[in-house]
Write a protein that holds these residues in place. Sequence first.
Motif, PDB file in Angstrom:
ATOM      1  N   GLU A  18       0.818  -1.225   0.000  1.00 17.24           N
ATOM      2  CA  GLU A  18       0.000   0.000   0.000  1.00 17.24           C
ATOM      3  C   GLU A  18       0.850   1.273   0.000  1.00 17.24           C
ATOM      4  O   GLU A  18       0.516   2.241  -0.678  1.00 17.24           O
ATOM      5  CB  GLU A  18      -0.877   0.050   1.268  1.00 17.24           C
ATOM      6  CG  GLU A  18      -1.985  -0.987   1.303  1.00 17.24           C
ATOM      7  CD  GLU A  18      -2.538  -1.166   2.720  1.00 17.24           C
ATOM      8  OE1 GLU A  18      -2.386  -0.240   3.551  1.00 17.24           O
ATOM      9  OE2 GLU A  18      -3.103  -2.241   2.987  1.00 17.24           O
ATOM     10  N   ARG A  19       1.916   1.295   0.794  1.00 21.88           N
ATOM     11  CA  ARG A  19       2.628   2.546   1.047  1.00 21.88           C
ATOM     12  C   ARG A  19       4.095   2.528   0.642  1.00 21.88           C
ATOM     13  O   ARG A  19       4.775   3.554   0.748  1.00 21.88           O
ATOM     14  CB  ARG A  19       2.528   2.926   2.531  1.00 21.88           C
ATOM     15  CG  ARG A  19       1.105   2.866   3.109  1.00 21.88           C
ATOM     16  CD  ARG A  19       0.991   3.647   4.406  1.00 21.88           C
ATOM     17  NE  ARG A  19       1.591   4.956   4.300  1.00 21.88           N
ATOM     18  CZ  ARG A  19       0.992   6.043   3.821  1.00 21.88           C
ATOM     19  NH1 ARG A  19      -0.254   5.975   3.426  1.00 21.88           N
ATOM     20  NH2 ARG A  19       1.623   7.186   3.759  1.00 21.88           N
ATOM     21  N   VAL A  22       9.589   3.328   2.018  1.00 17.37           N
ATOM     22  CA  VAL A  22       9.824   4.612   2.696  1.00 17.37           C
ATOM     23  C   VAL A  22       8.595   5.002   3.519  1.00 17.37           C
ATOM     24  O   VAL A  22       8.717   5.564   4.613  1.00 17.37           O
ATOM     25  CB  VAL A  22      10.173   5.711   1.651  1.00 17.37           C
ATOM     26  CG1 VAL A  22      10.284   7.081   2.294  1.00 17.37           C
ATOM     27  CG2 VAL A  22      11.486   5.362   0.950  1.00 17.37           C
ATOM     28  N   GLY A  97       6.755  -5.190  -8.152  1.00 18.28           N
ATOM     29  CA  GLY A  97       7.104  -4.084  -9.041  1.00 18.28           C
ATOM     30  C   GLY A  97       7.085  -2.728  -8.353  1.00 18.28           C
ATOM     31  O   GLY A  97       7.968  -1.895  -8.591  1.00 18.28           O
ATOM     32  N   ARG A  98       6.116  -2.500  -7.476  1.00 19.64           N
ATOM     33  CA  ARG A  98       5.991  -1.176  -6.860  1.00 19.64           C
ATOM     34  C   ARG A  98       7.228  -0.839  -6.023  1.00 19.64           C
ATOM     35  O   ARG A  98       7.620   0.322  -5.907  1.00 19.64           O
ATOM     36  CB  ARG A  98       4.697  -1.048  -6.046  1.00 19.64           C
ATOM     37  CG  ARG A  98       4.659  -1.681  -4.702  1.00 19.64           C
ATOM     38  CD  ARG A  98       4.941  -0.707  -3.565  1.00 19.64           C
ATOM     39  NE  ARG A  98       3.990   0.375  -3.449  1.00 19.64           N
ATOM     40  CZ  ARG A  98       4.357   1.631  -3.233  1.00 19.64           C
ATOM     41  NH1 ARG A  98       5.621   1.948  -3.135  1.00 19.64           N
ATOM     42  NH2 ARG A  98       3.455   2.566  -3.088  1.00 19.64           N
ATOM     43  N   THR A 100      10.282  -1.309  -6.750  1.00 20.46           N
ATOM     44  CA  THR A 100      11.409  -0.796  -7.553  1.00 20.46           C
ATOM     45  C   THR A 100      11.421   0.729  -7.593  1.00 20.46           C
ATOM     46  O   THR A 100      12.393   1.329  -8.034  1.00 20.46           O
ATOM     47  CB  THR A 100      11.348  -1.309  -9.012  1.00 20.46           C
ATOM     48  OG1 THR A 100      10.154  -0.822  -9.621  1.00 20.46           O
ATOM     49  CG2 THR A 100      11.362  -2.823  -9.066  1.00 20.46           C
ATOM     50  N   GLN A 101      10.322   1.365  -7.178  1.00 15.41           N
ATOM     51  CA  GLN A 101      10.272   2.829  -7.158  1.00 15.41           C
ATOM     52  C   GLN A 101      10.800   3.400  -5.853  1.00 15.41           C
ATOM     53  O   GLN A 101      10.896   4.609  -5.694  1.00 15.41           O
ATOM     54  CB  GLN A 101       8.833   3.312  -7.397  1.00 15.41           C
ATOM     55  CG  GLN A 101       8.259   2.862  -8.721  1.00 15.41           C
ATOM     56  CD  GLN A 101       9.130   3.241  -9.901  1.00 15.41           C
ATOM     57  OE1 GLN A 101       9.767   4.292  -9.917  1.00 15.41           O
ATOM     58  NE2 GLN A 101       9.197   2.380 -10.901  1.00 15.41           N
ATOM     59  N   ASP A 102      11.076   2.511  -4.897  1.00 15.43           N
ATOM     60  CA  ASP A 102      11.564   2.970  -3.600  1.00 15.43           C
ATOM     61  C   ASP A 102      13.074   3.132  -3.639  1.00 15.43           C
ATOM     62  O   ASP A 102      13.800   2.139  -3.765  1.00 15.43           O
ATOM     63  CB  ASP A 102      11.189   1.941  -2.521  1.00 15.43           C
ATOM     64  CG  ASP A 102       9.988   2.381  -1.719  1.00 15.43           C
ATOM     65  OD1 ASP A 102      10.031   3.513  -1.195  1.00 15.43           O
ATOM     66  OD2 ASP A 102       9.016   1.625  -1.628  1.00 15.43           O
ATOM     67  N   PRO A 103      13.589   4.361  -3.511  1.00 11.95           N
ATOM     68  CA  PRO A 103      15.045   4.535  -3.592  1.00 11.95           C
ATOM     69  C   PRO A 103      15.786   3.702  -2.551  1.00 11.95           C
ATOM     70  O   PRO A 103      16.847   3.168  -2.827  1.00 11.95           O
ATOM     71  CB  PRO A 103      15.249   6.042  -3.388  1.00 11.95           C
ATOM     72  CG  PRO A 103      13.949   6.583  -2.892  1.00 11.95           C
ATOM     73  CD  PRO A 103      12.883   5.643  -3.323  1.00 11.95           C
ATOM     74  N   GLU A 104      15.216   3.553  -1.350  1.00 11.89           N
ATOM     75  CA  GLU A 104      15.918   2.808  -0.298  1.00 11.89           C
ATOM     76  C   GLU A 104      15.932   1.301  -0.572  1.00 11.89           C
ATOM     77  O   GLU A 104      16.752   0.585  -0.024  1.00 11.89           O
ATOM     78  CB  GLU A 104      15.291   3.088   1.080  1.00 11.89           C
ATOM     79  CG  GLU A 104      15.553   4.518   1.527  1.00 11.89           C
ATOM     80  CD  GLU A 104      14.947   4.846   2.888  1.00 11.89           C
ATOM     81  OE1 GLU A 104      14.699   3.928   3.686  1.00 11.89           O
ATOM     82  OE2 GLU A 104      14.709   6.041   3.135  1.00 11.89           O
ATOM     83  N   VAL A 106      16.002  -0.038  -3.949  1.00  6.76           N
ATOM     84  CA  VAL A 106      16.897  -0.351  -5.073  1.00  6.76           C
ATOM     85  C   VAL A 106      18.360  -0.062  -4.752  1.00  6.76           C
ATOM     86  O   VAL A 106      19.245  -0.609  -5.400  1.00  6.76           O
ATOM     87  CB  VAL A 106      16.494   0.371  -6.399  1.00  6.76           C
ATOM     88  CG1 VAL A 106      15.194  -0.208  -6.933  1.00  6.76           C
ATOM     89  CG2 VAL A 106      16.409   1.862  -6.228  1.00  6.76           C
ATOM     90  N   ARG A 112      16.994  -5.491  -2.912  1.00  2.00           N
ATOM     91  CA  ARG A 112      16.760  -5.538  -4.358  1.00  2.00           C
ATOM     92  C   ARG A 112      16.843  -6.976  -4.883  1.00  2.00           C
ATOM     93  O   ARG A 112      16.137  -7.336  -5.836  1.00  2.00           O
ATOM     94  CB  ARG A 112      17.763  -4.634  -5.098  1.00  2.00           C
ATOM     95  CG  ARG A 112      17.448  -4.465  -6.582  1.00  2.00           C
ATOM     96  CD  ARG A 112      18.300  -3.409  -7.245  1.00  2.00           C
ATOM     97  NE  ARG A 112      19.722  -3.684  -7.179  1.00  2.00           N
ATOM     98  CZ  ARG A 112      20.352  -4.631  -7.867  1.00  2.00           C
ATOM     99  NH1 ARG A 112      19.676  -5.423  -8.680  1.00  2.00           N
ATOM    100  NH2 ARG A 112      21.656  -4.802  -7.739  1.00  2.00           N
TER     101      ARG A 112
END
Lengths: 187, 187
Positions: A18-19, A22, A97-98, A100-104, A106, A112
């Motif tokens: 959901e969130r 981060v 997939g969602r 992969t948008q988290d900088p912490e 990847v 990862r």
Amino acid sequence: METTPDRLIESTRELLWERGYVGTSPKAIQQRSGVGQGSMYHHFSGKPELALAAVRRTAEQMRETAERELALPGTAVERVSRYLRRERDVLRGCPIGRLTQDPEVVTSPQLRAPLDETFEWLRGRLADVLAEGQARGEIAPGLDTGDIAATLVAVLQGGYVLARAAGTAAPFDQAVSGALALLAQRA
Amino acid sequence: METTPDRLIESTRELLWERGYVGTSPKAIQQRSGVGQGSMYHHFSGKPELALAAVRRTAEQMRETAERELALPGTAVERVSRYLRRERDVLRGCPIGRLTQDPEVVTSPQLRAPLDETFEWLRGRLADVLAEGQARGEIAPGLDTGDIAATLVAVLQGGYVLARAAGTAAPFDQAVSGALALLAQRA
């Protein structure tokens, strides 16, 4: 009965979906699971370890579901079609997939790794199904089955992105239909 | 010379791309832009208004770039290929697509609108290019150009997801190659 670590892992899975990473705090995990801070840190060293357990469990379930659909009999296009068109909660997006948008996520090799392994496994499994179909003449001989497998996984992941932007599953369904129509051209 | 609102918008664009909406604080925008809190709230009512201005500017640039590539002459496959293969910072992901993973963005009709409009425009533009090619016999007559256009946009968005999971642009390139090979089957 569900154990305390199980409750913590399930709550973390939901929150990550959901969130994102981060946006998921240790406090939110405690509230969702109903597990106290002391007990949480007794079982897990912290958010990274809990997230890793949660992502591994999600990845395992994704593989089991894909394997179940792809193992059924039929032509390559039929088997791929069944997997791409299986019932999905499209607007919720993909729990793998969602992340992969988290900088912490990847930038952490540990977090990862299960994402990469899951997509690599899925690409390999689809490439095998396509190669079997190619050997039977269902798919043009010149096509690179590894590339097409990557295309199909990307269509699913990108389909989620388009659906969430549109607020409806329609563009996901269109993207899947287009990919299957291109694949079935020879047949 | 760059104005204060411009500096704020540019910093917000960068932060949204790197950290997403939930991960971008008003304080981080002030620090990145070097604009003080009083001045920021003089120009913008808050983070939602600044984010909206930032997303609109990013969307406008994406459309201009796509239009520039797609307007060049050639067959439909050549034009689509040029757009899909144009130089991209693949591991950074798409500044529009990544926002669809932000729960606070997709649940805000105002913030979601420019994402949806951008993807809808791109799908329409690609469908036009494909329909022109279909009329010239470059693409099989039975194919739905609207569906194929959705497939191509999904391949880009999903390609970013796979590349970020893998830590390398390779799966993005594979997904694009597969899609173009499927599209060029007739030719």
